[in-house]
Design a protein around this motif. Sequence first.
Motif, PDB file in Angstrom:
ATOM      1  N   GLU A 249       0.831  -1.212   0.000  1.00 28.66           N
ATOM      2  CA  GLU A 249       0.000   0.000   0.000  1.00 28.66           C
ATOM      3  C   GLU A 249       0.864   1.260   0.000  1.00 28.66           C
ATOM      4  OE1 GLU A 249      -2.694  -3.104   0.462  1.00 28.66           O
ATOM      5  OE2 GLU A 249      -0.861  -2.759   1.589  1.00 28.66           O
ATOM      6  N   SER A 250       1.946   1.238   0.778  1.00 23.91           N
ATOM      7  CA  SER A 250       2.794   2.432   0.856  1.00 23.91           C
ATOM      8  C   SER A 250       3.489   2.709  -0.470  1.00 23.91           C
ATOM      9  CB  SER A 250       3.835   2.284   1.977  1.00 23.91           C
ATOM     10  OG  SER A 250       4.676   1.177   1.746  1.00 23.91           O
ATOM     11  N   THR A 251       3.877   1.664  -1.201  1.00 27.43           N
ATOM     12  CA  THR A 251       4.517   1.864  -2.507  1.00 27.43           C
ATOM     13  C   THR A 251       3.533   2.447  -3.502  1.00 27.43           C
ATOM     14  OG1 THR A 251       6.110   0.078  -2.145  1.00 27.43           O
ATOM     15  CG2 THR A 251       5.678   0.713  -4.426  1.00 27.43           C
ATOM     16  N   LYS A 252       2.311   1.940  -3.523  1.00 28.78           N
ATOM     17  CA  LYS A 252       1.287   2.508  -4.406  1.00 28.78           C
ATOM     18  C   LYS A 252       1.056   3.977  -4.071  1.00 28.78           C
ATOM     19  CE  LYS A 252      -1.347  -1.782  -5.105  1.00 28.78           C
ATOM     20  NZ  LYS A 252      -2.637  -2.467  -4.811  1.00 28.78           N
ATOM     21  N   CYS A 253       1.014   4.278  -2.775  1.00 28.02           N
ATOM     22  CA  CYS A 253       0.785   5.658  -2.335  1.00 28.02           C
ATOM     23  C   CYS A 253       1.904   6.580  -2.793  1.00 28.02           C
ATOM     24  CB  CYS A 253       0.650   5.689  -0.816  1.00 28.02           C
ATOM     25  SG  CYS A 253       0.534   7.354  -0.112  1.00 28.02           S
ATOM     26  N   THR A 254       3.145   6.167  -2.580  1.00 27.91           N
ATOM     27  CA  THR A 254       4.259   7.060  -2.921  1.00 27.91           C
ATOM     28  C   THR A 254       4.386   7.240  -4.431  1.00 27.91           C
ATOM     29  OG1 THR A 254       5.779   5.190  -2.681  1.00 27.91           O
ATOM     30  CG2 THR A 254       5.618   6.714  -0.831  1.00 27.91           C
ATOM     31  N   GLN A 255       4.066   6.204  -5.201  1.00 26.64           N
ATOM     32  CA  GLN A 255       4.113   6.380  -6.651  1.00 26.64           C
ATOM     33  C   GLN A 255       3.053   7.395  -7.100  1.00 26.64           C
ATOM     34  OE1 GLN A 255       6.527   5.056  -8.779  1.00 26.64           O
ATOM     35  NE2 GLN A 255       7.450   4.491  -6.820  1.00 26.64           N
ATOM     36  N   TRP A 256       1.872   7.346  -6.477  1.00 25.19           N
ATOM     37  CA  TRP A 256       0.854   8.373  -6.751  1.00 25.19           C
ATOM     38  C   TRP A 256       1.356   9.747  -6.318  1.00 25.19           C
ATOM     39  CZ3 TRP A 256      -1.481  11.987  -3.701  1.00 25.19           C
ATOM     40  CH2 TRP A 256      -2.573  12.663  -4.240  1.00 25.19           C
ATOM     41  N   MET A 257       1.961   9.798  -5.144  1.00 28.25           N
ATOM     42  CA  MET A 257       2.463  11.063  -4.612  1.00 28.25           C
ATOM     43  C   MET A 257       3.488  11.696  -5.539  1.00 28.25           C
ATOM     44  SD  MET A 257       2.790  10.099  -0.555  1.00 28.25           S
ATOM     45  CE  MET A 257       4.189  11.197  -0.363  1.00 28.25           C
ATOM     46  N   ILE A 258       4.362  10.884  -6.118  1.00 29.02           N
ATOM     47  CA  ILE A 258       5.386  11.422  -7.012  1.00 29.02           C
ATOM     48  C   ILE A 258       4.737  12.150  -8.174  1.00 29.02           C
ATOM     49  CG2 ILE A 258       7.216  10.809  -8.653  1.00 29.02           C
ATOM     50  CD1 ILE A 258       7.889   8.472  -6.697  1.00 29.02           C
ATOM     51  N   ASP A 259       3.748  11.517  -8.799  1.00 34.67           N
ATOM     52  CA  ASP A 259       3.087  12.174  -9.935  1.00 34.67           C
ATOM     53  C   ASP A 259       2.359  13.437  -9.492  1.00 34.67           C
ATOM     54  OD1 ASP A 259       3.848  10.553 -12.108  1.00 34.67           O
ATOM     55  OD2 ASP A 259       2.378   9.032 -11.558  1.00 34.67           O
ATOM     56  N   TYR A 260       1.705  13.376  -8.337  1.00 34.33           N
ATOM     57  CA  TYR A 260       1.018  14.581  -7.858  1.00 34.33           C
ATOM     58  C   TYR A 260       2.013  15.690  -7.591  1.00 34.33           C
ATOM     59  CZ  TYR A 260      -2.229  17.628  -5.444  1.00 34.33           C
ATOM     60  OH  TYR A 260      -2.995  18.724  -5.096  1.00 34.33           O
TER      61      TYR A 260
ATOM     62  N   HIS B  78      10.600   8.197  -9.805  1.00 31.32           N
ATOM     63  CA  HIS B  78       9.802   6.980  -9.629  1.00 31.32           C
ATOM     64  C   HIS B  78      10.707   5.785  -9.329  1.00 31.32           C
ATOM     65  CE1 HIS B  78       5.554   7.754 -10.307  1.00 31.32           C
ATOM     66  NE2 HIS B  78       5.866   8.641 -11.238  1.00 31.32           N
ATOM     67  N   LYS B  79      11.757   5.629 -10.111  1.00 30.72           N
ATOM     68  CA  LYS B  79      12.680   4.507  -9.937  1.00 30.72           C
ATOM     69  C   LYS B  79      13.407   4.602  -8.598  1.00 30.72           C
ATOM     70  CE  LYS B  79      16.633   2.273 -12.233  1.00 30.72           C
ATOM     71  NZ  LYS B  79      17.634   2.434 -11.164  1.00 30.72           N
ATOM     72  N   TYR B  80      13.886   5.796  -8.291  1.00 31.99           N
ATOM     73  CA  TYR B  80      14.648   6.033  -7.060  1.00 31.99           C
ATOM     74  C   TYR B  80      13.805   5.717  -5.826  1.00 31.99           C
ATOM     75  CZ  TYR B  80      16.185   9.073  -3.203  1.00 31.99           C
ATOM     76  OH  TYR B  80      16.519   9.582  -1.973  1.00 31.99           O
ATOM     77  N   VAL B  81      12.592   6.217  -5.789  1.00 37.62           N
ATOM     78  CA  VAL B  81      11.744   6.022  -4.611  1.00 37.62           C
ATOM     79  C   VAL B  81      11.314   4.566  -4.498  1.00 37.62           C
ATOM     80  CG1 VAL B  81       9.525   6.618  -3.553  1.00 37.62           C
ATOM     81  CG2 VAL B  81      10.977   8.420  -4.526  1.00 37.62           C
ATOM     82  N   ARG B  82      11.020   3.913  -5.609  1.00 37.04           N
ATOM     83  CA  ARG B  82      10.654   2.499  -5.565  1.00 37.04           C
ATOM     84  C   ARG B  82      11.801   1.665  -4.983  1.00 37.04           C
ATOM     85  NH1 ARG B  82       8.962   2.300 -10.255  1.00 37.04           N
ATOM     86  NH2 ARG B  82      10.850   1.592 -11.303  1.00 37.04           N
ATOM     87  N   GLU B  83      13.015   1.928  -5.435  1.00 33.98           N
ATOM     88  CA  GLU B  83      14.173   1.185  -4.924  1.00 33.98           C
ATOM     89  C   GLU B  83      14.446   1.521  -3.459  1.00 33.98           C
ATOM     90  OE1 GLU B  83      17.252   2.172  -7.679  1.00 33.98           O
ATOM     91  OE2 GLU B  83      16.589   0.690  -9.172  1.00 33.98           O
TER      92      GLU B  83
END
Length: 205
Positions: free
Chosen positions: A92-103, A185-190
Amino acid sequence: MGTEESKTLQKILDVGMKEFLDKGFKSASLRNIVKNAGVTTGAFYGYFSSKEALFAALVEQHAAAVMSKFMQAQEDFENLPEELQPEHMGIESTKCTQWMIDYIFDHYDAFKLIICKSEGTPYENFVHNMVEVEVESTYRFIDVLRSLGKETPDIDRQFCHIICSGMFNGIFEMIVHDMPRAFAHKYVRELQEFYTAGWSKIMGL
């Protein structure tokens, strides 16, 4: 609000954004904002009660949107059946942060203000507030693990805070260093994969 008033308001907002981005909140000059917006001080106060109110007008909507999404991700995880929570750790946190990056990238200047230029305003605590929420959520998850019979060790609160702080400050480095969106996106996912693996090790999962 009439057309001319709307134009004046937008001019103040645009000039204020530039002044805050250039100098930060503390060093920004209300006199310069008024001058460059082409309005009188009296006219400015017809729109905003203070420099602080102008700063808030530029960032509050976006700060609230990201914090709301973050809190919803916390609730979604905690509302899962307890037996499913361990296998969902990080999802859930990964989905959230990926959304946050785009926002964030869609409203980049506002977040540049929040993360880099907000000293002297309540928004300087934006990341810290997220960290505090994450710390509390971590301890609730530890309680769930123990209720499931897992031998999770005691974790010092200060240590937990340091780990959470490192993660969230790391995430927002994408703004500090003006990373391109795709790289962010890549940096935060890793980064999240790294912290999830670390927490799994600490918690004995």
